[in-house]
Enzyme design. Structure first.
Site, PDB file in Angstrom:
ATOM      1  N   TYR A  81     -26.998   0.371  13.029  1.00 53.33           N
ATOM      2  CA  TYR A  81     -28.003   0.846  13.447  1.00 53.33           C
ATOM      3  C   TYR A  81     -29.371  -0.066  13.287  1.00 53.33           C
ATOM      4  O   TYR A  81     -29.401  -0.887  12.339  1.00 53.33           O
ATOM      5  CB  TYR A  81     -28.490   2.063  12.905  1.00 53.33           C
ATOM      6  CG  TYR A  81     -27.860   3.344  13.412  1.00 53.33           C
ATOM      7  CD1 TYR A  81     -28.226   4.113  14.543  1.00 53.33           C
ATOM      8  CD2 TYR A  81     -26.797   3.867  12.736  1.00 53.33           C
ATOM      9  CE1 TYR A  81     -27.434   5.210  14.762  1.00 53.33           C
ATOM     10  CE2 TYR A  81     -25.965   4.984  13.029  1.00 53.33           C
ATOM     11  CZ  TYR A  81     -26.489   5.543  14.088  1.00 53.33           C
ATOM     12  OH  TYR A  81     -25.552   6.841  14.533  1.00 53.33           O
ATOM     13  N   TYR A 120     -18.590   3.709  11.495  1.00 51.79           N
ATOM     14  CA  TYR A 120     -19.326   2.941  10.402  1.00 51.79           C
ATOM     15  C   TYR A 120     -19.160   3.737   9.049  1.00 51.79           C
ATOM     16  O   TYR A 120     -18.951   5.049   9.237  1.00 51.79           O
ATOM     17  CB  TYR A 120     -20.763   2.796  10.568  1.00 51.79           C
ATOM     18  CG  TYR A 120     -21.724   4.057  10.993  1.00 51.79           C
ATOM     19  CD1 TYR A 120     -22.113   4.861   9.826  1.00 51.79           C
ATOM     20  CD2 TYR A 120     -21.875   4.288  12.171  1.00 51.79           C
ATOM     21  CE1 TYR A 120     -22.948   6.007  10.322  1.00 51.79           C
ATOM     22  CE2 TYR A 120     -22.700   5.521  12.464  1.00 51.79           C
ATOM     23  CZ  TYR A 120     -23.064   6.323  11.738  1.00 51.79           C
ATOM     24  OH  TYR A 120     -23.880   7.303  11.733  1.00 51.79           O
ATOM     25  N   ARG A 130     -17.818   7.364  10.007  1.00 47.32           N
ATOM     26  CA  ARG A 130     -18.147   8.431  11.104  1.00 47.32           C
ATOM     27  C   ARG A 130     -17.587   7.734  12.453  1.00 47.32           C
ATOM     28  O   ARG A 130     -17.372   6.510  12.805  1.00 47.32           O
ATOM     29  CB  ARG A 130     -19.634   7.967  11.393  1.00 47.32           C
ATOM     30  CG  ARG A 130     -20.823   8.733  10.185  1.00 47.32           C
ATOM     31  CD  ARG A 130     -20.946  10.350  10.299  1.00 47.32           C
ATOM     32  NE  ARG A 130     -20.472  11.214  11.398  1.00 47.32           N
ATOM     33  CZ  ARG A 130     -21.071  11.718  12.168  1.00 47.32           C
ATOM     34  NH1 ARG A 130     -22.407  11.271  12.536  1.00 47.32           N
ATOM     35  NH2 ARG A 130     -20.427  12.438  13.106  1.00 47.32           N
ATOM     36  N   HIS A 133     -20.072   7.561  18.187  1.00 45.18           N
ATOM     37  CA  HIS A 133     -20.766   8.763  18.674  1.00 45.18           C
ATOM     38  C   HIS A 133     -22.232   8.129  19.183  1.00 45.18           C
ATOM     39  O   HIS A 133     -22.750   6.922  18.644  1.00 45.18           O
ATOM     40  CB  HIS A 133     -21.011   9.777  17.667  1.00 45.18           C
ATOM     41  CG  HIS A 133     -21.652   9.192  16.432  1.00 45.18           C
ATOM     42  ND1 HIS A 133     -21.328   8.549  15.325  1.00 45.18           N
ATOM     43  CD2 HIS A 133     -23.229   9.378  16.174  1.00 45.18           C
ATOM     44  CE1 HIS A 133     -22.030   8.520  14.549  1.00 45.18           C
ATOM     45  NE2 HIS A 133     -23.333   8.954  14.995  1.00 45.18           N
ATOM     46  N   HIS A 135     -26.090   9.856  19.740  1.00 51.90           N
ATOM     47  CA  HIS A 135     -27.265  10.695  19.485  1.00 51.90           C
ATOM     48  C   HIS A 135     -27.882  11.135  20.787  1.00 51.90           C
ATOM     49  O   HIS A 135     -28.362  10.293  21.448  1.00 51.90           O
ATOM     50  CB  HIS A 135     -28.068  10.547  18.404  1.00 51.90           C
ATOM     51  CG  HIS A 135     -27.657  10.399  17.088  1.00 51.90           C
ATOM     52  ND1 HIS A 135     -27.031  11.290  16.167  1.00 51.90           N
ATOM     53  CD2 HIS A 135     -27.012   9.098  16.420  1.00 51.90           C
ATOM     54  CE1 HIS A 135     -26.900  10.946  15.216  1.00 51.90           C
ATOM     55  NE2 HIS A 135     -26.197   9.383  15.147  1.00 51.90           N
TER      56      HIS A 135
END
Length: 210
Positions: A81, A120, A130, A133, A135
């Site tokens: 991120y 990640y 995770r 995906h 959000h």
């Protein structure tokens, strides 16, 4: 002096009453806000598999919700991120901002172009990763009705090990998984995924706010 009104009360028309929150329309977003493959470019194209994600925002009766602001944010193709708290040992992409927004049209349809996010590690348990995906944030008629959810990808083997996904009731989990859609796929550019968001009712999308 008299403290009471001297005239009869006047009914204010609905059209003149103040809004309880923001009103969104196509002018609320910039031209590239919906295109994460372009809105972060500095010196080249972002790295990774390009995808297009489209769907509808619907109420419990299957009716479209127009003029709804949709925001998305995600990791880049390496699973990183753009945030100072993300210290994952994976490269940042200087041409990928990782966030965007758009407004649903008259049919409740939204569309984003982006890069497929990478998995990640997140330290929740040994060897914890995770799944891929994105959000999603959906704004209602006021700030208090903001809903947040996550969209997953079909066939991801990490779903069977993810506590966040598994915390959703089993019968509702499939509503968080997008569907590959060849009709959305743009030849030579991006694979297409369909993801509808249902706000209420028995078939509603699971939200993190609930």
């Amino acid at each position: 002096m008299f403290r009471g009104p001297s005239q009869n009360l006047i009914t204010v028309p609905e059209s003149m009453k103040p809004s309880s929150g923001p009103i969104f329309d196509l002018e609320s977003v910039a031209p590239l806000d919906h295109d994460l493959t372009k809105n972060g470019i500095k010196n080249g194209e972002p790295l990774g598999e390009r995808i297009v994600v489209s769907g509808r925002v619907l109420n419990e009766n299957g009716q479209p919700i127009k003029n709804t602001l949709i925001e998305v944010w995600q990791a880049n193709a390496a699973g990183r991120y753009v945030h100072k708290r993300d210290q994952h040992d994976a490269p940042l992409d200087p041409n990928f901002f990782g966030a965007g927004r758009c407004v649903t049209n008259e049919e409740g349809i939204f569309k984003f172009y982006t890069i497929k996010p990478g998995a990640y590690p997140w330290g929740n348990h040994p060897n914890a990763w995770r799944p891929n995906h994105i959000h999603f944030s959906v704004f209602g008629p006021n700030i208090g009705t903001r809903l947040v959810t996550q969209m997953y990808f079909p066939g991801d083997p990490l779903l069977d090990y993810d506590p966040i996904y598994l915390a959703v009731p089993e019968k509702a989990r499939q509503r968080l998984i997008s569907t590959f859609d060849l009709s959305l796929t743009e030849e030579g550019f991006a694979l297409g995924y369909q993801f509808d968001i249902v706000l209420r009712g028995h078939h509603s999308t699971p939200f993190e706010n609930e």
